[in-house]
Enzyme design. Structure first.
Site, mmCIF file in Angstrom:
data_model
loop_
_atom_site.group_PDB
_atom_site.id
_atom_site.type_symbol
_atom_site.label_atom_id
_atom_site.label_comp_id
_atom_site.label_asym_id
_atom_site.label_seq_id
_atom_site.Cartn_x
_atom_site.Cartn_y
_atom_site.Cartn_z
ATOM 1 N N ILE A 174 -14.103 -0.270 1.272
ATOM 2 C CA ILE A 174 -13.899 1.144 1.555
ATOM 3 C C ILE A 174 -12.764 1.345 2.559
ATOM 4 O O ILE A 174 -12.489 0.460 3.364
ATOM 5 C CB ILE A 174 -15.193 1.799 2.128
ATOM 6 C CG1 ILE A 174 -15.636 1.128 3.421
ATOM 7 C CG2 ILE A 174 -16.274 1.812 1.114
ATOM 8 C CD1 ILE A 174 -16.822 1.781 4.144
ATOM 9 N N GLY B 3 -14.174 -3.631 4.798
ATOM 10 C CA GLY B 3 -14.944 -2.791 5.713
ATOM 11 C C GLY B 3 -15.769 -3.637 6.673
ATOM 12 O O GLY B 3 -16.841 -4.119 6.330
ATOM 13 N N CYS C 276 -6.924 8.000 2.842
ATOM 14 C CA CYS C 276 -6.831 8.037 4.290
ATOM 15 C C CYS C 276 -7.209 9.414 4.826
ATOM 16 O O CYS C 276 -6.712 10.427 4.361
ATOM 17 C CB CYS C 276 -5.452 7.659 4.779
ATOM 18 S SG CYS C 276 -5.519 7.301 6.532
ATOM 19 N N ASN D 155 0.853 -1.182 0.000
ATOM 20 C CA ASN D 155 0.000 0.000 0.000
ATOM 21 C C ASN D 155 0.896 1.240 0.000
ATOM 22 O O ASN D 155 1.848 1.311 0.770
ATOM 23 C CB ASN D 155 -0.891 -0.039 1.248
ATOM 24 C CG ASN D 155 -1.898 1.091 1.298
ATOM 25 O OD1 ASN D 155 -1.525 2.241 1.476
ATOM 26 N ND2 ASN D 155 -3.166 0.771 1.150
#
Lengths: 311, 265
Positions: A201, A253, A140, A109
């Site tokens: 999400i 999520g 973020c 990431n």
């Protein structure tokens, strides 16, 4: 042999494709909740999983936000870690060698404060042995100068997507923020800008106030909400995005059980990421994977894709 | 160090005073690799409930050869309240042992343990360990006697045992830092301080230790989600830079000079 297997039953095929990336199963660990993998050593067998998405990496090391960084809310967790990470050089030098020995797909990431930074970090990962794909955090909510602007502005999100695409041949997953009015707008934009896949999400922006001290519970005031509390929202958004774009969608999520994961796969997600649930119980992802396999066997479903509900 | 996430049977759950409990579970695997100052994460929810979501970090208070581990804890909110309702025979999930415990220093024959309130919890195992080798001085302070109901576990360990309470309900009236000041005047030779308690107390203890050039180890507390370094939530500010230390991973025991004690939110 006392028991003979029914010859027409085959064990289900759990492998999936995300662009050119083949994962052995659809269960991944979500970025920010699995460290750099090594922290889970002995508590979770990473080799069993489809993939691990390590903590978001920036160009320079980042100290993160001042404490308090966490507050528990009903069925949820608010955090303002502030993207604390070791930076790309240390990641490649100190963390990657250990991760190369893990028999799962390593996805990194990445974070950036500018389009150029995203591109620079993608370029550095392009030649890094062991890295199978990049997940781009454009969402973020924690760093004031950071990601939020990209993820909430479809044009900026597309710019990041194009820049990363140009910088690397690695498959690229764009991770979307839910803090927008219409998630499909950003999804369509990044898909047409060349994203290989979309994950969603990220956390929902929230806050809590400590009524004893009479101040916000987080030093950063706002934080990202995760955990079971956000699952219905994540599922709704995954459903929408699956039907808005032609590229694979990864659901994340609030997934903490096989049933949760199956809902996302039925909504059309190709794969799922386990996030906050790993913090609560490190072995969650293995449990989710076993439950998906059991469900497929019990219902004679051969491929993960077949779980998707008919239109 | 090996860590385990295991279902553990509750052996004992005793309310010792108002809001203070002693929980004993059977977890031989965790016990075998546990060191003084380490902690465990205990699941407080029932079955598949998702609220409260997070486990609670508790210091290992006591261990016994039969595989029993005890936790001394205070009911401070919903999680610990639920935990206190669990009964012997029930199963509670325990992850541990976690973190870096106290480090015993060979050339420090005198060890001064300073505990404030339930900050005594991680100090008992340490006291038992030190007692086998060197001079053990135990100083304990609390608001009142009912805050430290297990004090007899400590008082029998050494003849250098002193206690004060703010209301005088046990020992002399006063603060534990008064005891420390007196002790530091009396002792000669090399010493080591270990402390656990509220932030202002530990800060005062550290400043007194520093003045006398006595090394000091502190056991810190922070809101925590995972206990194993995944979330980086349990940050405490470092003394030497803008960065942070993590209570679950680099701690919970730190050398006191690693911490930025003047930090306020």
């Amino acid at each position: 042999m006392i028991h003979q297997k029914n010859p027409i039953t085959q064990s289900p095929n759990l492998s999936i494709k995300i662009g050119s990336l083949v994962l052995k199963n659809p269960v991944l660990l979500a970025s920010g909740t699995c460290g750099y993998g090594t922290e889970l050593d002995g508590l979770l067998d990473l080799d069993q999983l489809g993939g691990i998405i390590v903590k978001g990496i920036s160009i320079k090391p980042s100290p993160g936000n001042p404490p308090p960084r966490l507050v528990e809310t009903p069925c949820g967790l608010l955090n303002s870690i502030g993207l604390e990470n070791v930076g790309i050089e240390s990641f490649i030098g100190d963390k990657l060698p250990w991760l190369r020995n893990v028999k799962t797909s390593l996805i990194v990431n990445i974070l950036g404060n500018s389009v150029e930074e995203y591109a620079e970090i993608a370029k550095k990962l392009d030649g890094a042995e062991g890295v199978k794909a990049i997940e781009v955090n454009i969402s973020c909510p924690n760093v004031k100068a950071g990601g939020i602007a990209f993820g909430t502005d479809p044009e900026a999100a597309a710019n990041v997507t194009r820049a990363v695409k140009k910088a690397t041949d690695l498959p690229m997953i764009i991770k979307l923020t839910p803090n927008v009015t219409d998630i499909t707008k950003v999804a369509r934009k990044v898909a047409s800008a060349g994203a290989d896949a979309i994950s969603l999400i990220n956390t929902l922006l929230g806050m809590a106030i400590d009524i004893k001290s009479r101040r916000p519970a987080l030093a950063n005031v706002f934080g990202g909400l995760s955990g079971p509390a956000i699952k219905p929202i994540a599922l709704r958004m995954v459903w929408q995005v699956v039907r808005a774009v032609d590229i694979p969608v990864i659901g994340v999520g609030g997934i903490s059980s096989p049933d949760d994961a199956l809902e996302f796969l039925m909504a059309g997600a190709k794969a799922v990421e386990i996030g906050t649930a790993t913090l609560v119980r490190p072995g969650t992802a293995e449990n989710v994977l076993a439950g998906i396999r059991d469900y497929m066997e019990a219902n004679s479903i051969q491929n993960v894709d077949d779980l998707r509900l008919p239109e | 160090m090996p860590r385990f996430d295991i279902p553990a049977r509750i052996i004992e759950q005793t309310q010792l005073a108002h809001g203070i409990f002693l929980l004993t579970v059977k977890a031989p695997a965790i016990l075998d690799s546990a060191n003084p100052g380490q902690f465990c994460m205990l699941e407080v929810k029932y079955n598949n409930s998702r609220d409260p979501l997070l486990r609670r970090p508790l210091s290992i208070y006591k261990t016994r050869a039969n595989g029993h581990i005890s936790f001394l804890y205070k009911e401070v909110g919903k999680g610990t309240r639920l935990l206190s309702k669990r009964r012997p025979g029930e199963i509670v999930r325990v992850l541990g042992p976690l973190g870096q415990g106290f480090r015993l220093i060979d050339d420090r024959p005198q060890c001064i343990l300073v505990g404030g309130g339930l900050g005594i919890a991680p100090l008992l195992l340490l006291a038992e360990r030190i007692n086998q080798s060197g001079k053990l001085i135990i100083l304990i302070g609390a608001g009142n006697a009912s805050e430290i109901p297990t004090i007899e576990d400590f008082s029998g360990l050494t003849r250098y045992f002193h206690i004060v309470t703010e209301d005088g309900s046990l020992g002399q009236r006063g603060m534990v830092t008064d005891l420390l000041a007196q002790t530091l005047q009396e002792i000669t030779g090399m010493a080591q301080i270990y402390t656990c308690g509220p932030w202002p107390m530990m800060k005062a203890v550290y400043y007194m230790a520093r003045k006398k050039n006595i090394p000091c180890q502190v056991s810190m507390e922070a809101a925590m989600a995972c206990g194993i370094g995944l979330c980086l939530g349990c940050a405490v500010p470092k003394s030497d830079s803008r960065g942070f230390l993590h209570v679950c991973k680099e701690g919970p025991v730190f050398d006191a000079d690693q911490i930025h004690w003047e930090y306020t939110q």
